[in-house]
Design an enzyme around this catalytic site. Structure first.
Site, mmCIF file in Angstrom:
data_model
loop_
_atom_site.group_PDB
_atom_site.id
_atom_site.type_symbol
_atom_site.label_atom_id
_atom_site.label_comp_id
_atom_site.label_asym_id
_atom_site.label_seq_id
_atom_site.Cartn_x
_atom_site.Cartn_y
_atom_site.Cartn_z
ATOM 1 C CG HIS A 136 -5.607 -6.239 0.072
ATOM 2 N ND1 HIS A 136 -6.768 -6.338 0.806
ATOM 3 C CD2 HIS A 136 -5.774 -7.044 -1.009
ATOM 4 C CE1 HIS A 136 -7.614 -7.161 0.173
ATOM 5 N NE2 HIS A 136 -7.027 -7.593 -0.935
ATOM 6 C CE LYS B 192 -3.982 -2.152 2.296
ATOM 7 N NZ LYS B 192 -5.014 -1.995 3.344
ATOM 8 C CG PHE C 37 -13.427 1.422 7.026
ATOM 9 C CD1 PHE C 37 -12.968 0.838 5.849
ATOM 10 C CD2 PHE C 37 -14.023 0.597 7.969
ATOM 11 C CE1 PHE C 37 -13.106 -0.518 5.600
ATOM 12 C CE2 PHE C 37 -14.180 -0.770 7.733
ATOM 13 C CZ PHE C 37 -13.720 -1.328 6.539
ATOM 14 C CG ASN D 267 -3.670 -2.372 6.807
ATOM 15 O OD1 ASN D 267 -3.583 -1.929 5.676
ATOM 16 N ND2 ASN D 267 -4.595 -3.249 7.161
ATOM 17 N NE ARG E 276 -6.911 -13.517 5.747
ATOM 18 C CZ ARG E 276 -7.367 -12.278 5.574
ATOM 19 N NH1 ARG E 276 -7.075 -11.624 4.471
ATOM 20 N NH2 ARG E 276 -8.117 -11.705 6.480
ATOM 21 N NE ARG F 226 -2.545 -5.906 7.072
ATOM 22 C CZ ARG F 226 -3.623 -6.596 6.716
ATOM 23 N NH1 ARG F 226 -4.061 -7.576 7.498
ATOM 24 N NH2 ARG F 226 -4.259 -6.325 5.612
ATOM 25 C CB THR G 84 -7.223 -5.818 9.789
ATOM 26 O OG1 THR G 84 -7.683 -6.996 9.124
ATOM 27 C CG2 THR G 84 -7.565 -4.598 8.958
HETATM 28 P P1 CMP Z 1 -7.383 -4.606 3.672
HETATM 29 O O1 CMP Z 1 -6.846 -5.972 3.912
HETATM 30 O O2 CMP Z 1 -6.823 -3.851 2.510
HETATM 31 O O3 CMP Z 1 -8.974 -4.705 3.488
HETATM 32 C C1 CMP Z 1 -9.838 -3.636 3.764
HETATM 33 C C2 CMP Z 1 -9.124 -2.516 4.438
HETATM 34 O O4 CMP Z 1 -9.960 -1.621 5.127
HETATM 35 C C3 CMP Z 1 -8.211 -3.068 5.526
HETATM 36 O O5 CMP Z 1 -7.131 -3.738 4.960
HETATM 37 C C4 CMP Z 1 -7.882 -1.821 6.301
HETATM 38 O O6 CMP Z 1 -6.832 -1.094 5.716
HETATM 39 C C5 CMP Z 1 -9.176 -1.040 6.150
HETATM 40 N N1 CMP Z 1 -9.968 -1.086 7.389
HETATM 41 C C6 CMP Z 1 -10.543 -2.142 7.963
HETATM 42 N N2 CMP Z 1 -11.195 -1.785 9.095
HETATM 43 C C7 CMP Z 1 -11.009 -0.457 9.213
HETATM 44 C C8 CMP Z 1 -11.418 0.497 10.161
HETATM 45 N N3 CMP Z 1 -12.166 0.159 11.228
HETATM 46 N N4 CMP Z 1 -11.041 1.774 9.974
HETATM 47 C C9 CMP Z 1 -10.306 2.130 8.894
HETATM 48 N N5 CMP Z 1 -9.880 1.255 7.950
HETATM 49 C C10 CMP Z 1 -10.218 -0.020 8.123
#
Ligand code: CMP
Length: 140
Positions: free
Chosen positions: A117, A11, A59, A114, A87, A104, A93
């Site tokens: 993905h 990212k 979000f 983070n 994963r 992460r 996450t």
């Molecule tokens: P990703 O694996 O890219 O899939 C969805 C993304 O949404 C996740 O990683 C985070 O970067 C983002 N995400 C998930 N939960 C939240 C949250 N509560 N607030 C902000 N971003 C979020």
């Protein structure tokens, strides 16, 4: 156990800090092979389409704005149980909840920024790979 392919995204927070090689080394050290990779910058529309499943979440807008704020690296990782293994290497996450030694935990700045993905299932891996790569770009 089976050989799988999964989609990974490095990212904007990670490309900004020049972490692409460091993150790739972790995938390769864990036995995953990077069989396709490119650096690109999403448009707002492409980011919205990619994260469409999260459209109803609070979000969503902020996540899409962030994902087109800078370059990303999209890649296909291949190996034994690649979806679950990736994963595991990424960690939870929210970097604050991720295990020590995961990408992460070590690099993530926040739940949104983070660093990586990864597809959450084999079915989604196929959809996400098709979103970014054509047949011609996948050299096994
Ligand atoms: P990703 O694996 O890219 O899939 C969805 C993304 O949404 C996740 O990683 C985070 O970067 C983002 N995400 C998930 N939960 C939240 C949250 N509560 N607030 C902000 N971003 C979020």
């Amino acid at each position: 156990m089976s050989i799988q392919k999964t989609l990974s995204i490095i990212k904007p927070d990670a490309t900004r800090r020049n972490l692409t090689g460091n993150i790739n080394a972790r995938f390769e050290r864990a036995g995953l092979q990077i069989i396709a990779q490119k650096r690109l910058r999403l448009t707002k529309l492409q980011a919205e389409k990619f994260y469409e499943v999260h459209r109803e979440r609070a979000f969503y807008d902020s996540l899409c704005d962030y994902m087109f704020s800078g370059p990303i690296v999209v890649q296909i990782l291949k190996g034994e149980d690649a979806v679950a293994k990736n994963r595991e290497i990424m960690g939870a996450t929210n970097p604050a909840n991720a295990e020590i030694g995961t990408i992460r935990r070590d690099f993530g700045e926040s739940i949104e920024h983070n660093s990586v993905h990864g597809s959450d299932s084999q079915e989604n891996a196929e959809i996400e790979i098709r979103f970014f790569f054509s047949e011609l770009e996948i050299i096994e």
